[in-house]
Design an enzyme around this catalytic site. Structure first.
Site, PDB file in Angstrom:
ATOM      1  N   ARG A  87      29.827  -0.247  30.632  1.00 34.22           N
ATOM      2  CA  ARG A  87      31.189  -0.207  30.079  1.00 34.22           C
ATOM      3  C   ARG A  87      31.266  -0.497  28.580  1.00 34.22           C
ATOM      4  O   ARG A  87      31.939   0.241  27.844  1.00 34.22           O
ATOM      5  CB  ARG A  87      32.089  -1.203  30.841  1.00 34.22           C
ATOM      6  CG  ARG A  87      32.325  -0.803  32.267  1.00 34.22           C
ATOM      7  CD  ARG A  87      32.925  -1.948  33.063  1.00 34.22           C
ATOM      8  NE  ARG A  87      31.975  -3.061  33.153  1.00 34.22           N
ATOM      9  CZ  ARG A  87      32.252  -4.245  33.668  1.00 34.22           C
ATOM     10  NH1 ARG A  87      33.471  -4.491  34.110  1.00 34.22           N
ATOM     11  NH2 ARG A  87      31.328  -5.182  33.729  1.00 34.22           N
TER      12      ARG A  87
ATOM     13  N   ASP B 164      33.744  -2.240  37.259  1.00 34.55           N
ATOM     14  CA  ASP B 164      32.353  -2.042  36.863  1.00 34.55           C
ATOM     15  C   ASP B 164      31.728  -0.855  37.600  1.00 34.55           C
ATOM     16  O   ASP B 164      31.508  -0.916  38.809  1.00 34.55           O
ATOM     17  CB  ASP B 164      31.572  -3.323  37.160  1.00 34.55           C
ATOM     18  CG  ASP B 164      30.220  -3.332  36.455  1.00 34.55           C
ATOM     19  OD1 ASP B 164      29.751  -2.243  36.059  1.00 34.55           O
ATOM     20  OD2 ASP B 164      29.651  -4.422  36.295  1.00 34.55           O
TER      21      ASP B 164
HETATM   22  P1  4NP Z   1      28.135  -3.228  32.782  1.00 36.49           P
HETATM   23  O1  4NP Z   1      27.493  -2.929  34.239  1.00 36.49           O
HETATM   24  O2  4NP Z   1      28.534  -4.691  32.782  1.00 36.49           O
HETATM   25  O3  4NP Z   1      29.315  -2.321  32.692  1.00 36.49           O
HETATM   26  O4  4NP Z   1      27.040  -2.904  31.782  1.00 36.49           O
HETATM   27  C1  4NP Z   1      26.410  -3.652  34.746  1.00 36.49           C
HETATM   28  C2  4NP Z   1      25.116  -3.253  34.441  1.00 36.49           C
HETATM   29  C3  4NP Z   1      24.040  -3.949  34.977  1.00 36.49           C
HETATM   30  C4  4NP Z   1      24.276  -5.028  35.801  1.00 36.49           C
HETATM   31  C5  4NP Z   1      25.561  -5.432  36.118  1.00 36.49           C
HETATM   32  C6  4NP Z   1      26.638  -4.737  35.569  1.00 36.49           C
HETATM   33  N1  4NP Z   1      23.161  -5.725  36.384  1.00 36.49           N
HETATM   34  O5  4NP Z   1      23.404  -6.601  37.247  1.00 36.49           O
HETATM   35  O6  4NP Z   1      22.025  -5.475  35.982  1.00 36.49           O
END
Ligand code: 4NP
Length: 161
Positions: free
Chosen positions: A14, A122
């Site tokens: 995001r 997410d």
């Molecule tokens: P973001 O999504 O917060 O939108 O970048 C995620 C990417 C990876 C992880 C969690 C959320 N992870 O747990 O690795």
């Protein structure tokens, strides 16, 4: 210079999407010289990794390209930013925990500037990258309008010099 730091959990979906979308909006207005735009994660889960392929693909489908390397947010990053724009309530709590409750006046949920305040869900979990793209685009466009009003004098000065 107005510094904007977009923040999510992993800094691979995001917030780098928001960084590149907002950079494009600012470029289209000819305002790149007035802004310093980056993104960070509240965690170090993805430290050093590039934008997640599905996020990159979604951006490219909408004509947006660019790169970013995941970095974890520090308290100093918050101090050095004019606006820290988080994606959801969990990010907001994590950032406030990092700052010990300080600097709340410059930490906002991205979609709080829209007519329908909401979290950016997410896509790492929902797998709905299009929904994330449209929520982030809405948030970025509304935030840009806000900041153009709030910092009008400074932006006009930059344009003259
Ligand atoms: P973001 O999504 O917060 O939108 O970048 C995620 C990417 C990876 C992880 C969690 C959320 N992870 O747990 O690795």
């Amino acid at each position: 210079m107005i510094s904007v730091n977009f923040v999510c959990l992993g800094n691979i979906c995001r917030s780098p999407m928001a960084e590149l979308i907002f950079k494009k909006l600012v470029e289209e207005r000819g305002l790149s010289g007035s802004f310093e735009i980056t993104s960070r994660g509240t965690s170090d889960y993805e430290e050093g990794n590039g934008i997640y392929p599905s996020a990159k693909k979604t951006l490219e489908k909408h004509g947006i390209s660019g790169t970013h390397v995941s970095r974890q947010l520090t308290k100093k990053d918050v101090i050095n930013s004019d606006y820290v724009l988080v994606m959801d309530s969990s990010n907001l709590m994590d950032v406030l925990r990092l700052t010990g409750g300080e600097y709340g006046e410059k930490i906002f949920k991205l979609c709080s500037f829209t007519s329908k305040p909401r979290d950016v869900a997410d896509p790492w979990y929902t797998r709905d990258f299009e929904k994330a793209y449209s929520d982030i685009t809405d948030g970025c466009a509304c935030f840009l309008e806000r900041v153009l009003n709030e910092r009008a004098e400074e932006i006009a000065y930059d344009k003259r010099h």
